[in-house]
Design a protein around this motif. Sequence first.
Motif, PDB file in Angstrom:
ATOM      1  N   SER A 212       0.799  -1.225   0.000  1.00 13.27           N
ATOM      2  CA  SER A 212       0.000   0.000   0.000  1.00 13.27           C
ATOM      3  C   SER A 212       0.839   1.286   0.000  1.00 13.27           C
ATOM      4  O   SER A 212       0.288   2.373   0.014  1.00 13.27           O
ATOM      5  CB  SER A 212      -0.951   0.006   1.198  1.00 13.27           C
ATOM      6  N   GLU A 213       2.163   1.173  -0.050  1.00 13.12           N
ATOM      7  CA  GLU A 213       3.006   2.354  -0.024  1.00 13.12           C
ATOM      8  C   GLU A 213       2.751   3.288  -1.204  1.00 13.12           C
ATOM      9  O   GLU A 213       3.017   4.480  -1.136  1.00 13.12           O
ATOM     10  CB  GLU A 213       4.490   1.980  -0.006  1.00 13.12           C
ATOM     11  N   PHE A 214       2.193   2.743  -2.299  1.00 13.00           N
ATOM     12  CA  PHE A 214       1.930   3.583  -3.466  1.00 13.00           C
ATOM     13  C   PHE A 214       1.005   4.741  -3.114  1.00 13.00           C
ATOM     14  O   PHE A 214       1.045   5.794  -3.742  1.00 13.00           O
ATOM     15  CB  PHE A 214       1.348   2.767  -4.624  1.00 13.00           C
ATOM     16  N   LEU A 215       0.169   4.556  -2.092  1.00 16.16           N
ATOM     17  CA  LEU A 215      -0.730   5.629  -1.670  1.00 16.16           C
ATOM     18  C   LEU A 215       0.052   6.865  -1.235  1.00 16.16           C
ATOM     19  O   LEU A 215      -0.389   7.994  -1.429  1.00 16.16           O
ATOM     20  CB  LEU A 215      -1.631   5.166  -0.526  1.00 16.16           C
ATOM     21  N   LEU A 216       1.204   6.656  -0.651  1.00 19.27           N
ATOM     22  CA  LEU A 216       2.044   7.772  -0.217  1.00 19.27           C
ATOM     23  C   LEU A 216       2.949   8.258  -1.344  1.00 19.27           C
ATOM     24  O   LEU A 216       3.163   9.455  -1.507  1.00 19.27           O
ATOM     25  CB  LEU A 216       2.908   7.365   0.970  1.00 19.27           C
ATOM     26  N   ALA A 217       3.467   7.326  -2.110  1.00 16.13           N
ATOM     27  CA  ALA A 217       4.446   7.667  -3.137  1.00 16.13           C
ATOM     28  C   ALA A 217       3.853   8.522  -4.253  1.00 16.13           C
ATOM     29  O   ALA A 217       4.539   9.374  -4.804  1.00 16.13           O
ATOM     30  CB  ALA A 217       5.044   6.392  -3.724  1.00 16.13           C
ATOM     31  N   ARG A 218       2.601   8.312  -4.569  1.00 18.80           N
ATOM     32  CA  ARG A 218       2.031   9.039  -5.703  1.00 18.80           C
ATOM     33  C   ARG A 218       1.818  10.510  -5.413  1.00 18.80           C
ATOM     34  O   ARG A 218       1.735  11.306  -6.317  1.00 18.80           O
ATOM     35  CB  ARG A 218       0.746   8.380  -6.176  1.00 18.80           C
ATOM     36  N   ARG A 219       1.706  10.867  -4.152  1.00 16.32           N
ATOM     37  CA  ARG A 219       1.509  12.275  -3.809  1.00 16.32           C
ATOM     38  C   ARG A 219       2.623  12.828  -2.937  1.00 16.32           C
ATOM     39  O   ARG A 219       2.706  14.020  -2.717  1.00 16.32           O
ATOM     40  CB  ARG A 219       0.189  12.452  -3.059  1.00 16.32           C
ATOM     41  N   GLY A 220       3.428  11.944  -2.384  1.00  9.64           N
ATOM     42  CA  GLY A 220       4.523  12.390  -1.545  1.00  9.64           C
ATOM     43  C   GLY A 220       4.095  12.797  -0.145  1.00  9.64           C
ATOM     44  O   GLY A 220       4.824  13.475   0.549  1.00  9.64           O
ATOM     45  N   GLY A 221       2.917  12.366   0.272  1.00  9.17           N
ATOM     46  CA  GLY A 221       2.442  12.690   1.609  1.00  9.17           C
ATOM     47  C   GLY A 221       1.294  11.795   2.008  1.00  9.17           C
ATOM     48  O   GLY A 221       0.956  10.853   1.307  1.00  9.17           O
ATOM     49  N   LEU A 222       0.721  12.086   3.150  1.00  8.78           N
ATOM     50  CA  LEU A 222      -0.366  11.262   3.658  1.00  8.78           C
ATOM     51  C   LEU A 222      -1.626  11.423   2.816  1.00  8.78           C
ATOM     52  O   LEU A 222      -1.876  12.477   2.244  1.00  8.78           O
ATOM     53  CB  LEU A 222      -0.665  11.641   5.114  1.00  8.78           C
ATOM     54  N   VAL A 223      -2.393  10.362   2.767  1.00  9.87           N
ATOM     55  CA  VAL A 223      -3.665  10.379   2.045  1.00  9.87           C
ATOM     56  C   VAL A 223      -4.804  10.346   3.064  1.00  9.87           C
ATOM     57  O   VAL A 223      -4.631   9.906   4.193  1.00  9.87           O
ATOM     58  CB  VAL A 223      -3.784   9.193   1.070  1.00  9.87           C
ATOM     59  N   SER A 224      -5.952  10.799   2.634  1.00  8.20           N
ATOM     60  CA  SER A 224      -7.093  10.853   3.538  1.00  8.20           C
ATOM     61  C   SER A 224      -7.611   9.448   3.852  1.00  8.20           C
ATOM     62  O   SER A 224      -7.335   8.476   3.145  1.00  8.20           O
ATOM     63  CB  SER A 224      -8.222  11.677   2.922  1.00  8.20           C
ATOM     64  N   GLU A 225      -8.399   9.378   4.896  1.00  9.45           N
ATOM     65  CA  GLU A 225      -9.015   8.119   5.277  1.00  9.45           C
ATOM     66  C   GLU A 225      -9.929   7.619   4.154  1.00  9.45           C
ATOM     67  O   GLU A 225      -9.972   6.422   3.865  1.00  9.45           O
ATOM     68  CB  GLU A 225      -9.814   8.319   6.562  1.00  9.45           C
ATOM     69  N   ASP A 226     -10.647   8.516   3.507  1.00 11.32           N
ATOM     70  CA  ASP A 226     -11.527   8.125   2.404  1.00 11.32           C
ATOM     71  C   ASP A 226     -10.736   7.545   1.230  1.00 11.32           C
ATOM     72  O   ASP A 226     -11.153   6.561   0.614  1.00 11.32           O
ATOM     73  CB  ASP A 226     -12.365   9.308   1.920  1.00 11.32           C
ATOM     74  N   GLU A 227      -9.589   8.140   0.906  1.00 12.89           N
ATOM     75  CA  GLU A 227      -8.757   7.620  -0.182  1.00 12.89           C
ATOM     76  C   GLU A 227      -8.237   6.220   0.149  1.00 12.89           C
ATOM     77  O   GLU A 227      -8.194   5.344  -0.718  1.00 12.89           O
ATOM     78  CB  GLU A 227      -7.584   8.550  -0.455  1.00 12.89           C
ATOM     79  N   GLN A 228      -7.875   6.022   1.410  1.00 13.78           N
ATOM     80  CA  GLN A 228      -7.426   4.696   1.828  1.00 13.78           C
ATOM     81  C   GLN A 228      -8.564   3.686   1.743  1.00 13.78           C
ATOM     82  O   GLN A 228      -8.387   2.568   1.254  1.00 13.78           O
ATOM     83  CB  GLN A 228      -6.884   4.741   3.248  1.00 13.78           C
ATOM     84  N   ARG A 229      -9.747   4.072   2.184  1.00 16.89           N
ATOM     85  CA  ARG A 229     -10.903   3.176   2.148  1.00 16.89           C
ATOM     86  C   ARG A 229     -11.179   2.730   0.715  1.00 16.89           C
ATOM     87  O   ARG A 229     -11.371   1.548   0.452  1.00 16.89           O
ATOM     88  CB  ARG A 229     -12.143   3.847   2.733  1.00 16.89           C
ATOM     89  N   VAL A 230     -11.162   3.666  -0.219  1.00 20.92           N
ATOM     90  CA  VAL A 230     -11.410   3.341  -1.628  1.00 20.92           C
ATOM     91  C   VAL A 230     -10.359   2.344  -2.130  1.00 20.92           C
ATOM     92  O   VAL A 230     -10.689   1.363  -2.819  1.00 20.92           O
ATOM     93  CB  VAL A 230     -11.423   4.628  -2.487  1.00 20.92           C
ATOM     94  N   ALA A 231      -9.104   2.565  -1.794  1.00 22.13           N
ATOM     95  CA  ALA A 231      -8.025   1.673  -2.230  1.00 22.13           C
ATOM     96  C   ALA A 231      -8.198   0.272  -1.650  1.00 22.13           C
ATOM     97  O   ALA A 231      -8.039  -0.725  -2.363  1.00 22.13           O
ATOM     98  CB  ALA A 231      -6.670   2.244  -1.830  1.00 22.13           C
ATOM     99  N   TYR A 232      -8.552   0.178  -0.374  1.00 18.53           N
ATOM    100  CA  TYR A 232      -8.694  -1.133   0.263  1.00 18.53           C
ATOM    101  C   TYR A 232      -9.960  -1.843  -0.196  1.00 18.53           C
ATOM    102  O   TYR A 232      -9.975  -3.074  -0.312  1.00 18.53           O
ATOM    103  CB  TYR A 232      -8.634  -1.005   1.782  1.00 18.53           C
ATOM    104  N   GLU A 233     -11.005  -1.109  -0.490  1.00 21.66           N
ATOM    105  CA  GLU A 233     -12.207  -1.730  -1.061  1.00 21.66           C
ATOM    106  C   GLU A 233     -11.904  -2.304  -2.440  1.00 21.66           C
ATOM    107  O   GLU A 233     -12.390  -3.384  -2.790  1.00 21.66           O
ATOM    108  CB  GLU A 233     -13.349  -0.720  -1.149  1.00 21.66           C
ATOM    109  N   ALA A 234     -11.091  -1.600  -3.215  1.00 20.47           N
ATOM    110  CA  ALA A 234     -10.739  -2.077  -4.557  1.00 20.47           C
ATOM    111  C   ALA A 234      -9.953  -3.380  -4.485  1.00 20.47           C
ATOM    112  O   ALA A 234     -10.224  -4.314  -5.246  1.00 20.47           O
ATOM    113  CB  ALA A 234      -9.945  -1.011  -5.308  1.00 20.47           C
ATOM    114  N   ILE A 235      -8.995  -3.470  -3.567  1.00 19.01           N
ATOM    115  CA  ILE A 235      -8.208  -4.702  -3.486  1.00 19.01           C
ATOM    116  C   ILE A 235      -9.055  -5.845  -2.945  1.00 19.01           C
ATOM    117  O   ILE A 235      -8.898  -6.994  -3.349  1.00 19.01           O
ATOM    118  CB  ILE A 235      -6.901  -4.507  -2.677  1.00 19.01           C
ATOM    119  N   ALA A 236      -9.991  -5.544  -2.050  1.00 21.18           N
ATOM    120  CA  ALA A 236     -10.895  -6.581  -1.546  1.00 21.18           C
ATOM    121  C   ALA A 236     -11.746  -7.141  -2.682  1.00 21.18           C
ATOM    122  O   ALA A 236     -11.977  -8.351  -2.763  1.00 21.18           O
ATOM    123  CB  ALA A 236     -11.779  -6.022  -0.439  1.00 21.18           C
ATOM    124  N   LYS A 237     -12.188  -6.289  -3.576  1.00 23.96           N
ATOM    125  CA  LYS A 237     -12.984  -6.725  -4.724  1.00 23.96           C
ATOM    126  C   LYS A 237     -12.146  -7.606  -5.643  1.00 23.96           C
ATOM    127  O   LYS A 237     -12.604  -8.646  -6.110  1.00 23.96           O
ATOM    128  CB  LYS A 237     -13.516  -5.517  -5.484  1.00 23.96           C
TER     129      LYS A 237
END
Length: 69
Positions: free
Chosen positions: A27-52
């Motif tokens: 999941s480090e790509f979440l940080l690497a693409r913007r160079g900083g922390l991502v919101s809780e909503d952005e993380q939720r969307v990413a984790y829902e996608a991998i669960a699917k």
Amino acid sequence: MRANVEVPSEFDGVEAYGASGVGLYRSEFLLARRGGLVSEDEQRVAYEAIAKVAGDHGAVIRLFDLGGR
């Protein structure tokens, strides 16, 4: 066999190559693409996608391996 994935562009390969779920989702790509922390909503969307993608076989998620001391 499970797939190891790091970025969403690799998700299609999980099914295409017949993987049974995701053995490691980096999941480090979440940080690497913007160079900083991502919101809780952005993380939720990413984790829902991998669960699917992983389906009933599940996924192992590595949460932000940032080289801790």
